[in-house]
Motif scaffolding. Structure first.
Motif, PDB file in Angstrom:
ATOM      1  N   LEU A 123      72.131  64.361  23.462  1.00 58.63           N
ATOM      2  CA  LEU A 123      71.168  65.457  23.508  1.00 58.63           C
ATOM      3  C   LEU A 123      70.132  65.135  24.579  1.00 58.63           C
ATOM      4  O   LEU A 123      69.784  63.969  24.786  1.00 58.63           O
ATOM      5  CB  LEU A 123      70.476  65.622  22.145  1.00 58.63           C
ATOM      6  CG  LEU A 123      71.382  65.675  20.915  1.00 58.63           C
ATOM      7  CD1 LEU A 123      70.548  65.880  19.657  1.00 58.63           C
ATOM      8  CD2 LEU A 123      72.430  66.741  21.058  1.00 58.63           C
ATOM      9  N   ARG A 124      69.626  66.182  25.223  1.00 60.77           N
ATOM     10  CA  ARG A 124      68.726  65.973  26.352  1.00 60.77           C
ATOM     11  C   ARG A 124      67.381  66.652  26.147  1.00 60.77           C
ATOM     12  O   ARG A 124      67.294  67.693  25.480  1.00 60.77           O
ATOM     13  CB  ARG A 124      69.383  66.478  27.633  1.00 60.77           C
ATOM     14  CG  ARG A 124      70.617  65.662  28.010  1.00 60.77           C
ATOM     15  CD  ARG A 124      71.358  66.182  29.213  1.00 60.77           C
ATOM     16  NE  ARG A 124      72.483  65.298  29.549  1.00 60.77           N
ATOM     17  CZ  ARG A 124      73.669  65.332  28.965  1.00 60.77           C
ATOM     18  NH1 ARG A 124      73.914  66.211  28.012  1.00 60.77           N
ATOM     19  NH2 ARG A 124      74.616  64.484  29.325  1.00 60.77           N
ATOM     20  N   CYS A 125      66.361  66.065  26.784  1.00 60.23           N
ATOM     21  CA  CYS A 125      64.999  66.563  26.622  1.00 60.23           C
ATOM     22  C   CYS A 125      64.223  66.392  27.924  1.00 60.23           C
ATOM     23  O   CYS A 125      64.219  65.307  28.521  1.00 60.23           O
ATOM     24  CB  CYS A 125      64.309  65.793  25.498  1.00 60.23           C
ATOM     25  SG  CYS A 125      62.540  66.144  25.329  1.00 60.23           S
ATOM     26  N   SER A 126      63.564  67.466  28.340  1.00 54.85           N
ATOM     27  CA  SER A 126      62.628  67.378  29.469  1.00 54.85           C
ATOM     28  C   SER A 126      61.223  67.585  28.929  1.00 54.85           C
ATOM     29  O   SER A 126      60.950  68.614  28.303  1.00 54.85           O
ATOM     30  CB  SER A 126      62.942  68.451  30.509  1.00 54.85           C
ATOM     31  OG  SER A 126      64.162  68.181  31.131  1.00 54.85           O
ATOM     32  N   PRO A 127      60.333  66.627  29.152  1.00 59.34           N
ATOM     33  CA  PRO A 127      58.997  66.739  28.574  1.00 59.34           C
ATOM     34  C   PRO A 127      58.157  67.797  29.278  1.00 59.34           C
ATOM     35  O   PRO A 127      58.492  68.263  30.362  1.00 59.34           O
ATOM     36  CB  PRO A 127      58.408  65.344  28.782  1.00 59.34           C
ATOM     37  CG  PRO A 127      59.116  64.821  29.990  1.00 59.34           C
ATOM     38  CD  PRO A 127      60.498  65.389  29.936  1.00 59.34           C
ATOM     39  N   LYS A 128      57.067  68.139  28.639  1.00 60.30           N
ATOM     40  CA  LYS A 128      56.075  69.034  29.232  1.00 60.30           C
ATOM     41  C   LYS A 128      55.552  68.381  30.513  1.00 60.30           C
ATOM     42  O   LYS A 128      55.410  67.160  30.576  1.00 60.30           O
ATOM     43  CB  LYS A 128      54.945  69.225  28.219  1.00 60.30           C
ATOM     44  CG  LYS A 128      53.898  70.259  28.552  1.00 60.30           C
ATOM     45  CD  LYS A 128      52.925  70.377  27.377  1.00 60.30           C
ATOM     46  CE  LYS A 128      51.677  71.141  27.740  1.00 60.30           C
ATOM     47  NZ  LYS A 128      51.954  72.537  28.088  1.00 60.30           N
ATOM     48  N   SER A 129      55.284  69.216  31.520  1.00 62.28           N
ATOM     49  CA  SER A 129      54.807  68.699  32.798  1.00 62.28           C
ATOM     50  C   SER A 129      53.578  67.812  32.614  1.00 62.28           C
ATOM     51  O   SER A 129      52.618  68.186  31.935  1.00 62.28           O
ATOM     52  CB  SER A 129      54.464  69.883  33.711  1.00 62.28           C
ATOM     53  OG  SER A 129      53.958  69.426  34.941  1.00 62.28           O
ATOM     54  N   GLY A 130      53.620  66.621  33.207  1.00 64.90           N
ATOM     55  CA  GLY A 130      52.486  65.698  33.123  1.00 64.90           C
ATOM     56  C   GLY A 130      52.554  64.724  31.964  1.00 64.90           C
ATOM     57  O   GLY A 130      51.759  63.788  31.893  1.00 64.90           O
ATOM     58  N   HIS A 131      53.490  64.938  31.033  1.00 58.65           N
ATOM     59  CA  HIS A 131      53.621  64.033  29.885  1.00 58.65           C
ATOM     60  C   HIS A 131      54.525  62.863  30.211  1.00 58.65           C
ATOM     61  O   HIS A 131      55.492  62.997  30.955  1.00 58.65           O
ATOM     62  CB  HIS A 131      54.177  64.801  28.679  1.00 58.65           C
ATOM     63  CG  HIS A 131      53.164  65.689  28.033  1.00 58.65           C
ATOM     64  ND1 HIS A 131      53.411  66.342  26.843  1.00 58.65           N
ATOM     65  CD2 HIS A 131      51.904  66.018  28.396  1.00 58.65           C
ATOM     66  CE1 HIS A 131      52.330  67.042  26.505  1.00 58.65           C
ATOM     67  NE2 HIS A 131      51.411  66.870  27.435  1.00 58.65           N
ATOM     68  N   ASP A 132      54.206  61.683  29.627  1.00 60.06           N
ATOM     69  CA  ASP A 132      54.960  60.481  29.952  1.00 60.06           C
ATOM     70  C   ASP A 132      55.649  59.840  28.745  1.00 60.06           C
ATOM     71  O   ASP A 132      56.361  58.849  28.898  1.00 60.06           O
ATOM     72  CB  ASP A 132      54.045  59.445  30.621  1.00 60.06           C
ATOM     73  CG  ASP A 132      52.864  59.050  29.731  1.00 60.06           C
ATOM     74  OD1 ASP A 132      52.011  58.279  30.208  1.00 60.06           O
ATOM     75  OD2 ASP A 132      52.779  59.523  28.572  1.00 60.06           O
ATOM     76  N   THR A 133      55.414  60.384  27.579  1.00 63.53           N
ATOM     77  CA  THR A 133      55.953  59.796  26.345  1.00 63.53           C
ATOM     78  C   THR A 133      56.831  60.816  25.632  1.00 63.53           C
ATOM     79  O   THR A 133      56.440  61.981  25.499  1.00 63.53           O
ATOM     80  CB  THR A 133      54.803  59.371  25.414  1.00 63.53           C
ATOM     81  OG1 THR A 133      53.967  58.437  26.102  1.00 63.53           O
ATOM     82  CG2 THR A 133      55.338  58.713  24.145  1.00 63.53           C
ATOM     83  N   VAL A 134      58.005  60.369  25.198  1.00 66.24           N
ATOM     84  CA  VAL A 134      58.938  61.260  24.505  1.00 66.24           C
ATOM     85  C   VAL A 134      59.292  60.655  23.154  1.00 66.24           C
ATOM     86  O   VAL A 134      59.612  59.459  23.069  1.00 66.24           O
ATOM     87  CB  VAL A 134      60.222  61.476  25.328  1.00 66.24           C
ATOM     88  CG1 VAL A 134      61.252  62.249  24.514  1.00 66.24           C
ATOM     89  CG2 VAL A 134      59.907  62.232  26.613  1.00 66.24           C
ATOM     90  N   SER A 135      59.210  61.475  22.119  1.00 64.82           N
ATOM     91  CA  SER A 135      59.598  61.055  20.770  1.00 64.82           C
ATOM     92  C   SER A 135      60.716  61.959  20.278  1.00 64.82           C
ATOM     93  O   SER A 135      60.736  63.150  20.600  1.00 64.82           O
ATOM     94  CB  SER A 135      58.409  61.153  19.809  1.00 64.82           C
ATOM     95  OG  SER A 135      57.316  60.380  20.272  1.00 64.82           O
ATOM     96  N   TRP A 136      61.604  61.401  19.481  1.00 62.03           N
ATOM     97  CA  TRP A 136      62.716  62.156  18.898  1.00 62.03           C
ATOM     98  C   TRP A 136      62.589  62.154  17.378  1.00 62.03           C
ATOM     99  O   TRP A 136      62.243  61.128  16.766  1.00 62.03           O
ATOM    100  CB  TRP A 136      64.057  61.533  19.291  1.00 62.03           C
ATOM    101  CG  TRP A 136      64.446  61.755  20.710  1.00 62.03           C
ATOM    102  CD1 TRP A 136      64.187  60.940  21.782  1.00 62.03           C
ATOM    103  CD2 TRP A 136      65.192  62.865  21.233  1.00 62.03           C
ATOM    104  NE1 TRP A 136      64.723  61.486  22.937  1.00 62.03           N
ATOM    105  CE2 TRP A 136      65.353  62.657  22.621  1.00 62.03           C
ATOM    106  CE3 TRP A 136      65.752  64.006  20.656  1.00 62.03           C
ATOM    107  CZ2 TRP A 136      66.046  63.551  23.442  1.00 62.03           C
ATOM    108  CZ3 TRP A 136      66.441  64.899  21.462  1.00 62.03           C
ATOM    109  CH2 TRP A 136      66.583  64.676  22.842  1.00 62.03           C
ATOM    110  N   TYR A 137      62.904  63.312  16.791  1.00 60.11           N
ATOM    111  CA  TYR A 137      62.841  63.478  15.344  1.00 60.11           C
ATOM    112  C   TYR A 137      64.119  64.169  14.864  1.00 60.11           C
ATOM    113  O   TYR A 137      64.704  64.982  15.571  1.00 60.11           O
ATOM    114  CB  TYR A 137      61.639  64.346  14.948  1.00 60.11           C
ATOM    115  CG  TYR A 137      60.293  63.719  15.247  1.00 60.11           C
ATOM    116  CD1 TYR A 137      59.749  63.775  16.524  1.00 60.11           C
ATOM    117  CD2 TYR A 137      59.574  63.078  14.253  1.00 60.11           C
ATOM    118  CE1 TYR A 137      58.518  63.200  16.812  1.00 60.11           C
ATOM    119  CE2 TYR A 137      58.327  62.503  14.521  1.00 60.11           C
ATOM    120  CZ  TYR A 137      57.817  62.564  15.803  1.00 60.11           C
ATOM    121  OH  TYR A 137      56.600  61.996  16.077  1.00 60.11           O
ATOM    122  N   GLN A 138      64.497  63.869  13.633  1.00 63.37           N
ATOM    123  CA  GLN A 138      65.612  64.539  12.969  1.00 63.37           C
ATOM    124  C   GLN A 138      65.052  65.361  11.817  1.00 63.37           C
ATOM    125  O   GLN A 138      64.276  64.843  11.000  1.00 63.37           O
ATOM    126  CB  GLN A 138      66.609  63.510  12.421  1.00 63.37           C
ATOM    127  CG  GLN A 138      67.798  64.129  11.714  1.00 63.37           C
ATOM    128  CD  GLN A 138      68.552  63.106  10.874  1.00 63.37           C
ATOM    129  OE1 GLN A 138      68.035  62.593   9.891  1.00 63.37           O
ATOM    130  NE2 GLN A 138      69.791  62.811  11.276  1.00 63.37           N
TER     131      GLN A 138
END
Lengths: 111, 111
Positions: free
Chosen positions: B21-36
């Protein structure tokens, strides 16, 4: 293990009624967030509370953070059908860290 | 300004298969978290990525792995799929704070 207990789990009310949703934990949060989620969508942030005893208002929604920062409540005045959705509280135990979610309150507002 | 985007929106797999699964963060954000998020439940934290490294991990088996790329986008990989992995997978992005913004999610069905 950090747990967030959210109540009630389900709520069905008539338009115009008031309601309160509760979020409780035995642990102290550094902050707490409330989200609203509609079917097929991700949670949308409503408010963040940081200071014990803090009260924030968002139109007909009032959010309160407990003095000890272990609990929070969401009060909706004069509910409308557009308020229907899943309301989630999420606690943060360290800055920049993971969110611990409650199990959610499914709100249905009938016309 | 694009928010958090996830792909695909829906996915059907069979037991034992692998999924990305793929995710592109909001512009300017540097941290990505995943949840189920299982049906009728609040989201459960899987892991968080910052500076291309896994910073925190929830109570999920090693079958769940991830990656963050130099452009801050992220992937979630799940190996040896089980029926119980059927859920909505949510990606959230943030900028060094606890305020996380969620995508619409990927609905994974394992048959």
């Amino acid at each position: 293990t950090q747990l967030l207990e959210q109540s009630p789990q389900f709520l069905s009310i008539q338009e115009g009624e008031n309601l309160t949703v509760y979020c409780n934990s035995s642990s102290v949060f550094s902050s707490l967030q409330w989200y609203r989620q509609e079917p097929g969508e991700g949670p949308v942030l409503l408010v963040t509370v940081v200071t014990g005893g803090e009260v924030k208002k968002l139109k007909r929604l009032t959010f309160q953070f407990g003095d000890a920062r272990k609990d929070s409540s969401l009060h909706i005045t004069a509910a409308q059908t557009g308020d229907t959705g899943l309301y989630l509280c999420a606690g943060v135990y360290n800055q920049g860290g993971k969110l611990i979610f409650g199990q959610g309150t499914e709100l249905s507002v009938k016309p | 300004d694009a928010g958090v985007t996830q792909s695909p929106t829906h996915l059907i797999k069979t037991r034992g298969q692998q999924v990305t699964l793929r995710c592109s963060p909001k512009s300017g954000h540097d941290t990505v978290s995943w949840y189920q998020q299982a049906l009728g439940q609040g989201p459960q934290f899987i892991f968080q990525y910052y500076e291309e490294e896994e910073r925190q991990r929830g109570n999920f088996p090693d079958r769940f792995s991830g990656h963050q790329f130099p452009n801050y986008s992220s992937e979630l990989n799940v190996n040896a799929l089980l029926l119980g992995d059927s859920a909505l997978y949510l990606c959230a992005s943030s900028l060094r704070t606890f305020i996380q913004y969620f995508g619409a999610g990927t609905r994974l069905s394992v048959l």
